[in-house]
Motif scaffolding. Structure first.
Motif, PDB file in Angstrom:
ATOM      1  N   ARG A  37      27.969  83.581  58.113  1.00 24.37           N
ATOM      2  CA  ARG A  37      27.786  82.309  57.399  1.00 24.37           C
ATOM      3  C   ARG A  37      28.518  81.190  58.129  1.00 24.37           C
ATOM      4  O   ARG A  37      27.978  80.115  58.357  1.00 24.37           O
ATOM      5  CB  ARG A  37      28.287  82.438  55.971  1.00 24.37           C
ATOM      6  CG  ARG A  37      28.276  81.148  55.207  1.00 24.37           C
ATOM      7  CD  ARG A  37      28.899  81.318  53.832  1.00 24.37           C
ATOM      8  NE  ARG A  37      29.059  80.040  53.209  1.00 24.37           N
ATOM      9  CZ  ARG A  37      30.082  79.712  52.460  1.00 24.37           C
ATOM     10  NH1 ARG A  37      31.028  80.595  52.214  1.00 24.37           N
ATOM     11  NH2 ARG A  37      30.157  78.522  51.928  1.00 24.37           N
ATOM     12  N   GLY A  38      29.776  81.453  58.502  1.00 21.37           N
ATOM     13  CA  GLY A  38      30.570  80.456  59.211  1.00 21.37           C
ATOM     14  C   GLY A  38      29.975  80.069  60.557  1.00 21.37           C
ATOM     15  O   GLY A  38      30.073  78.917  60.982  1.00 21.37           O
ATOM     16  N   ALA A  39      29.346  81.039  61.210  1.00 19.82           N
ATOM     17  CA  ALA A  39      28.728  80.794  62.518  1.00 19.82           C
ATOM     18  C   ALA A  39      27.333  80.189  62.398  1.00 19.82           C
ATOM     19  O   ALA A  39      26.749  79.772  63.399  1.00 19.82           O
ATOM     20  CB  ALA A  39      28.660  82.095  63.304  1.00 19.82           C
ATOM     21  N   GLY A  40      26.786  80.158  61.183  1.00 14.21           N
ATOM     22  CA  GLY A  40      25.445  79.604  60.995  1.00 14.21           C
ATOM     23  C   GLY A  40      24.337  80.520  61.477  1.00 14.21           C
ATOM     24  O   GLY A  40      23.241  80.058  61.775  1.00 14.21           O
ATOM     25  N   THR A  41      24.608  81.828  61.535  1.00 20.20           N
ATOM     26  CA  THR A  41      23.597  82.757  62.045  1.00 20.20           C
ATOM     27  C   THR A  41      22.792  83.435  60.944  1.00 20.20           C
ATOM     28  O   THR A  41      21.983  84.317  61.235  1.00 20.20           O
ATOM     29  CB  THR A  41      24.246  83.835  62.939  1.00 20.20           C
ATOM     30  OG1 THR A  41      25.242  84.530  62.181  1.00 20.20           O
ATOM     31  CG2 THR A  41      24.883  83.196  64.172  1.00 20.20           C
ATOM     32  N   ILE A  42      23.038  83.054  59.699  1.00 20.87           N
ATOM     33  CA  ILE A  42      22.252  83.523  58.557  1.00 20.87           C
ATOM     34  C   ILE A  42      21.890  82.301  57.718  1.00 20.87           C
ATOM     35  O   ILE A  42      22.479  81.233  57.885  1.00 20.87           O
ATOM     36  CB  ILE A  42      23.012  84.556  57.688  1.00 20.87           C
ATOM     37  CG1 ILE A  42      24.311  83.966  57.158  1.00 20.87           C
ATOM     38  CG2 ILE A  42      23.246  85.835  58.439  1.00 20.87           C
ATOM     39  CD1 ILE A  42      24.988  84.818  56.101  1.00 20.87           C
ATOM     40  N   PRO A  43      20.934  82.439  56.819  1.00 19.31           N
ATOM     41  CA  PRO A  43      20.589  81.311  55.952  1.00 19.31           C
ATOM     42  C   PRO A  43      21.797  80.865  55.131  1.00 19.31           C
ATOM     43  O   PRO A  43      22.662  81.678  54.777  1.00 19.31           O
ATOM     44  CB  PRO A  43      19.507  81.875  55.028  1.00 19.31           C
ATOM     45  CG  PRO A  43      18.958  83.051  55.746  1.00 19.31           C
ATOM     46  CD  PRO A  43      20.080  83.600  56.568  1.00 19.31           C
ATOM     47  N   ALA A  44      21.851  79.600  54.843  1.00 16.32           N
ATOM     48  CA  ALA A  44      22.936  79.059  54.030  1.00 16.32           C
ATOM     49  C   ALA A  44      22.827  79.581  52.591  1.00 16.32           C
ATOM     50  O   ALA A  44      21.724  79.695  52.056  1.00 16.32           O
ATOM     51  CB  ALA A  44      22.884  77.538  54.030  1.00 16.32           C
ATOM     52  N   PRO A  45      23.951  79.888  51.989  1.00 15.38           N
ATOM     53  CA  PRO A  45      23.922  80.321  50.602  1.00 15.38           C
ATOM     54  C   PRO A  45      23.739  79.129  49.668  1.00 15.38           C
ATOM     55  O   PRO A  45      23.819  77.974  50.087  1.00 15.38           O
ATOM     56  CB  PRO A  45      25.297  80.962  50.412  1.00 15.38           C
ATOM     57  CG  PRO A  45      26.179  80.220  51.363  1.00 15.38           C
ATOM     58  CD  PRO A  45      25.306  79.902  52.537  1.00 15.38           C
ATOM     59  N   ILE A  46      23.537  79.432  48.407  1.00 13.20           N
ATOM     60  CA  ILE A  46      23.418  78.427  47.367  1.00 13.20           C
ATOM     61  C   ILE A  46      24.713  78.432  46.571  1.00 13.20           C
ATOM     62  O   ILE A  46      25.216  79.497  46.202  1.00 13.20           O
ATOM     63  CB  ILE A  46      22.234  78.766  46.437  1.00 13.20           C
ATOM     64  CG1 ILE A  46      20.948  78.743  47.227  1.00 13.20           C
ATOM     65  CG2 ILE A  46      22.170  77.822  45.255  1.00 13.20           C
ATOM     66  CD1 ILE A  46      19.799  79.367  46.483  1.00 13.20           C
ATOM     67  N   GLN A  47      25.234  77.255  46.304  1.00 10.44           N
ATOM     68  CA  GLN A  47      26.446  77.149  45.491  1.00 10.44           C
ATOM     69  C   GLN A  47      26.052  77.316  44.030  1.00 10.44           C
ATOM     70  O   GLN A  47      25.330  76.505  43.469  1.00 10.44           O
ATOM     71  CB  GLN A  47      27.103  75.784  45.709  1.00 10.44           C
ATOM     72  CG  GLN A  47      28.491  75.679  45.142  1.00 10.44           C
ATOM     73  CD  GLN A  47      29.514  76.422  45.989  1.00 10.44           C
ATOM     74  OE1 GLN A  47      29.478  76.351  47.204  1.00 10.44           O
ATOM     75  NE2 GLN A  47      30.423  77.129  45.352  1.00 10.44           N
ATOM     76  N   LEU A  48      26.491  78.402  43.401  1.00  9.08           N
ATOM     77  CA  LEU A  48      26.128  78.702  42.023  1.00  9.08           C
ATOM     78  C   LEU A  48      27.129  78.127  41.028  1.00  9.08           C
ATOM     79  O   LEU A  48      26.751  77.747  39.917  1.00  9.08           O
ATOM     80  CB  LEU A  48      26.026  80.213  41.828  1.00  9.08           C
ATOM     81  CG  LEU A  48      25.003  80.905  42.727  1.00  9.08           C
ATOM     82  CD1 LEU A  48      25.108  82.406  42.583  1.00  9.08           C
ATOM     83  CD2 LEU A  48      23.605  80.420  42.400  1.00  9.08           C
ATOM     84  N   SER A  49      28.369  78.093  41.431  1.00  7.60           N
ATOM     85  CA  SER A  49      29.421  77.506  40.613  1.00  7.60           C
ATOM     86  C   SER A  49      30.535  77.092  41.563  1.00  7.60           C
ATOM     87  O   SER A  49      30.403  77.222  42.779  1.00  7.60           O
ATOM     88  CB  SER A  49      29.921  78.502  39.562  1.00  7.60           C
ATOM     89  OG  SER A  49      30.638  79.555  40.178  1.00  7.60           O
TER      90      SER A  49
END
Length: 82
Positions: A37-49
């Protein structure tokens, strides 16, 4: 069988998984998922809370397809947006 199993495919792709489930789905540890996630090599997550994030199943499926084709996620994102 529960109601989740009977969702239409377009709705099922929008289902959100917490980090632990997303990591297991991708076959990596939670720590590796966070690094990716930090490297941007996967899709961005969604902020749920304020303290919880999650990933859409469809985004992770698209990421897997991208990996199978031998391309980097950033290259697949550009192709998807075009």
């Amino acid at each position: 069988m529960n109601i989740i199993d009977t969702l239409p495919p377009d709705i099922a792709r929008r289902r959100i998984m917490k980090a632990e489930d997303a990591a297991a789905f991708c076959g990596v540890s939670v720590n590796t998922l966070r690094n990716m996630r930090g490297a941007g090599t996967i899709p961005a997550p969604i902020q749920l809370s304020e303290r919880r994030i999650g990933w859409r199943i469809g985004d992770l499926l698209d990421w897997q397809d991208c990996r199978e084709s031998g391309r980097a996620w950033k290259d697949c994102q550009g192709a998807k947006a075009a």
